[in-house]
Write a protein that holds these residues in place. Structure first.
Motif, PDB file in Angstrom:
ATOM      1  N   SER A   1      45.726  45.440  40.204  1.00  0.00           N
ATOM      2  CA  SER A   1      45.356  46.108  41.460  1.00  0.00           C
ATOM      3  C   SER A   1      46.054  45.358  42.593  1.00  0.00           C
ATOM      4  O   SER A   1      46.559  44.245  42.380  1.00  0.00           O
ATOM      5  CB  SER A   1      43.843  46.029  41.667  1.00  0.00           C
ATOM      6  N   THR A   2      46.039  45.944  43.783  1.00  0.00           N
ATOM      7  CA  THR A   2      46.709  45.243  44.891  1.00  0.00           C
ATOM      8  C   THR A   2      45.973  43.943  45.216  1.00  0.00           C
ATOM      9  O   THR A   2      46.600  42.941  45.559  1.00  0.00           O
ATOM     10  CB  THR A   2      46.810  46.144  46.139  1.00  0.00           C
ATOM     11  N   GLU A   3      44.635  43.935  45.047  1.00  0.00           N
ATOM     12  CA  GLU A   3      43.895  42.677  45.296  1.00  0.00           C
ATOM     13  C   GLU A   3      44.387  41.603  44.332  1.00  0.00           C
ATOM     14  O   GLU A   3      44.581  40.456  44.705  1.00  0.00           O
ATOM     15  CB  GLU A   3      42.370  42.841  45.068  1.00  0.00           C
TER      16      GLU A   3
ATOM     17  N   MET B   1      51.399  47.212  36.108  1.00  0.00           N
ATOM     18  CA  MET B   1      49.943  47.155  36.285  1.00  0.00           C
ATOM     19  C   MET B   1      49.272  47.618  34.986  1.00  0.00           C
ATOM     20  O   MET B   1      49.804  48.498  34.297  1.00  0.00           O
ATOM     21  CB  MET B   1      49.524  48.062  37.445  1.00  0.00           C
TER      22      MET B   1
END
Ligand code: ADP
Ligand code: ASP
Ligand code: MG
Length: 409
Positions: A15-17, A43
């Motif tokens: 995820s971007t986090e 991802m």
């Protein structure tokens, strides 16, 4: 100042986090004075999603086009990670496999790395940049995009570490090291501080997908210190290294299991010279790899029975080919089973100890697990059992060899 190659797997960049968290970890390593080259996977779930799209279009997508498609997953994560680093004030450059000249052969979908040009990467590092390279992909001599097989980002990382003569290659994943067996199957599994290249190579080839097998071969050939660590927790992880005298000599280092198995049997083949070749030649010609082989000669000495295993994906093709050969040779019967698995014990300590196989067989027998095939080598013993016994079998063996306890020297 050390040069470190760090590889982050699918879950670590899921995820971007998580990508932001990876950027923080890269910054930490830089703050310690290291030069850092990062290799990322797609991802998590992305490579499978792309494969499913291809399968929607075609049962047999062209291998070349499949590589063009699959390589896009890693292109997303290199760009996002570089952006996250730049946002933190850290100069970074992302590169696809072809941009950094990761040259491979032309075997689409499972290409082998031949060479890597290190000039461009060294120039970036000298200019103070972090270099972010797409894992799992390369380019052949004709400029075609290739991919390295599932889990191939591990191999990209180790090959880069070898080419750049890095001080360490760190594989960050969703477990904090290499365990005595898959900790998702056996919660009591124990993390190993160290394991030899040779044992890790056996574990990987026998089904432990924590590292792609080729990455371990590369590390061993070029003596790259390789460490498996968690992206999410601090810790020393597991160091994969040469055998040395001080290393604790565990009898059994680990247990691997593999579901990708199927077996085929042909009964009542006339027993003449060349029969093995006649049976297995056409299988090899179809590019199907054969693993275990058993041949029994019937009591009359006139006919023979053959059983062998192949990858489950090749099962139906192998069965078709074998049935054709059976007709040609006048064999009595052909049968197959694709609901089997392989369980393996691995350990360099086996070289100097007898009795491991009998302990293994006794433990399985006590719980009623029937062994269908057996194969051994210097540092491993594998058995084939019915698929329904996979989890139970691994747990029985883990317990029988007391692997949850640290080795008593
Ligand atoms: P990544 O996406 O980071 O490459 P993988 O899924 O390829 O991660 O590999 C990590 C997984 O390997 C773990 O989640 C674990 O379930 C599995 N695994 C299998 N055998 C072992 C083992 N002996 N030790 C540690 N992990 C193992
Ligand atoms: N993305 C590829 C895969 O899922 C390569 C990798 O993750 O190592 O197999
Ligand atoms: Mg992996």
């Amino acid at each position: 100042m050390a040069l470190i190659v760090q590889k982050y797997g699918g879950t670590s960049v899921g995820s971007t986090e998580r990508i932001e968290h990876v950027a923080d970890k890269v910054m930490d390593s830089r703050a310690k004075g290291n030069d850092v080259v990062v290799v990322v996977s797609a991802m998590s779930g992305e490579t499978n999603r792309l494969l499913a799209l291809a399968e929607d279009i075609s049962d047999h997508p062209t291998p070349r086009e499949l590589d063009v498609l699959l390589s896009t997953g890693e292109q997303v994560t290199i760009a996002l990670l570089s952006m996250a680093l730049e946002k933190r004030g850290c100069a970074a450059r992302s590169y696809t496999g072809s941009q950094v000249h990761i040259r491979t052969d032309s075997t689409h979908n499972k290409a082998r790395i031949r060479e890597i040009e290190d000039k461009r990467i060294h120039a970036d590092l000298a200019a103070g940049r972090v270099v972010v390279v797409a894992g799992f992909q390369g380019v052949d001599d004709n400029g075609n995009i290739t991919t390295l097989g599932r889990g191939g980002s591990d191999t990209t990382a180790v090959a880069l570490a070898a080419a750049l003569k890095a001080d360490e290659c760190q594989i960050y994943t969703d477990v904090d090291g290499v365990y005595t067996t898959d900790p998702r199957l056996v919660p009591e599994a124990r993390r190993l501080d160290r394991i030899t290249y040779e044992e890790m190579q056996e574990m990987a080839s026998l089904g432990s997908k924590v590292l792609q097998i080729r990455s371990v071969s590369f590390a061993s050939r070029y003596n790259v210190p390789l460490r498996v660590l968690s992206s999410f927790e601090e810790g020393e992880g597991t160091l994969i290294t040469c055998e040395d005298k001080e290393m604790e000599q565990a009898l059994i280092s680990g247990i691997a299991s593999n579901r990708d198995e199927a077996k085929l049997t042909i009964l009542g083949v006339p027993d003449t010279p060349g029969v093995a070749y006649q049976l297995l030649g056409p299988i090899a010609d179809a590019n199907i790899e054969v693993d275990m082989i058993i041949q029994n000669v019937a009591p009359d000495g006139a006919t023979t029975d053959f059983t062998f295993t192949v990858h489950r994906n090749d099962y139906s093709r192998a069965l078709e080919i074998l049935s054709r050969t059976a007709d040609e040779l006048g064999a009595r019967e052909v049968s197959g089973d694709d609901k089997i698995v392989k369980l393996s014990l691995v350990g360099v300590g086996m070289r100097s100890h007898a009795g491991i196989a009998s302990t293994m067989f006794a433990a399985l027998a006590k719980e009623g697990v029937n062994i269908r095939m057996i194969s051994t080598s210097e540092i491993k013993i594998s058995v084939v059992v019915d698929e329904k016994y996979l989890e139970l079998g691994v747990r029985i063996l883990h317990e029988a060899f007391d692997l949850a306890q640290p080795e008593k020297i």
